[in-house]
Design an enzyme around this catalytic site. Structure first.
Site, mmCIF file in Angstrom:
data_model
loop_
_atom_site.group_PDB
_atom_site.id
_atom_site.type_symbol
_atom_site.label_atom_id
_atom_site.label_comp_id
_atom_site.label_asym_id
_atom_site.label_seq_id
_atom_site.Cartn_x
_atom_site.Cartn_y
_atom_site.Cartn_z
ATOM 1 C CG ASP A 8 -0.336 0.113 2.540
ATOM 2 O OD1 ASP A 8 0.905 0.299 2.625
ATOM 3 O OD2 ASP A 8 -1.068 0.036 3.542
ATOM 4 C CB CYS A 65 0.685 -2.484 4.928
ATOM 5 S SG CYS A 65 0.502 -3.629 6.315
ATOM 6 C CB THR A 67 1.885 -2.748 11.322
ATOM 7 O OG1 THR A 67 0.640 -3.251 10.819
ATOM 8 C CG2 THR A 67 1.702 -1.366 11.941
ATOM 9 C CG HIS A 98 9.756 -24.813 12.660
ATOM 10 N ND1 HIS A 98 9.651 -24.935 14.020
ATOM 11 C CD2 HIS A 98 11.037 -25.138 12.357
ATOM 12 C CE1 HIS A 98 10.811 -25.312 14.528
ATOM 13 N NE2 HIS A 98 11.668 -25.434 13.529
ATOM 14 C CG HIS A 134 8.344 -28.862 10.897
ATOM 15 N ND1 HIS A 134 7.948 -28.194 12.032
ATOM 16 C CD2 HIS A 134 9.659 -29.115 11.051
ATOM 17 C CE1 HIS A 134 8.974 -28.036 12.833
ATOM 18 N NE2 HIS A 134 10.030 -28.600 12.266
#
Length: 143
Positions: A8, A65, A67, A98, A134
């Site tokens: 963004d 973005c 955060t 993992h 996994h």
């Protein structure tokens, strides 16, 4: 090999710089927007990047973005996507090793350029461990 990228307005500048880094490393960046610093909505970029990865058009996705939170929420709505919001290289390694994460989400407001490069490098260079435990856990995620 292709890596789909989206950002963004808050992640635009970092995305542009990471595209150049990826080219230097021999990857083919697939820029799915945004294309400016004008205000935009992160889901508009998360969906095309996630779809490119889910369809096999791109090996990995990178979403940026402010955060990384919104991008990770939006990307994880797409079946087959395991998006991880990462702030440092060890988490990038663990997300791949993992969880077989296939989309990296970062926060441009939280990371400097050098840290973002280190995270990206750790993410794309770390293979999935393919250990039975996994695989079993990723299978449970996929349902």
């Amino acid at each position: 090999m292709k890596i789909a990228l989206g950002a963004d307005h808050r992640g635009f500048a970092l995305k542009q710089r990471l595209i150049e880094v990826l080219r230097e490393w021999g990857w083919e960046p697939l820029d799915l927007g945004g294309h400016s610093c004008e205000s935009s909505d992160y889901p508009d970029f998360a969906r095309p990047v996630a779809n490119a990865v889910a369809s096999g058009e791109a090996r990995f996705g990178v979403l940026i973005c402010g955060t990384g939170i919104g991008m990770s929420i939006a990307a994880n709505r797409i079946r087959g996507i395991r998006a991880a919001r990462v702030d440092e290289p060890l988490s990038a390694i663990m997300a791949r090793d993992h969880n077989d994460a296939n989309v990296l989400c970062m926060g441009a407001d939280l990371l400097g350029f050098e840290m973002a490069v280190a995270i990206l490098k750790a993410f794309i260079e770390t293979p999935f461990s393919d250990a039975e435990r996994h695989n079993r856990r990723v299978g449970k995620i996929e349902g």
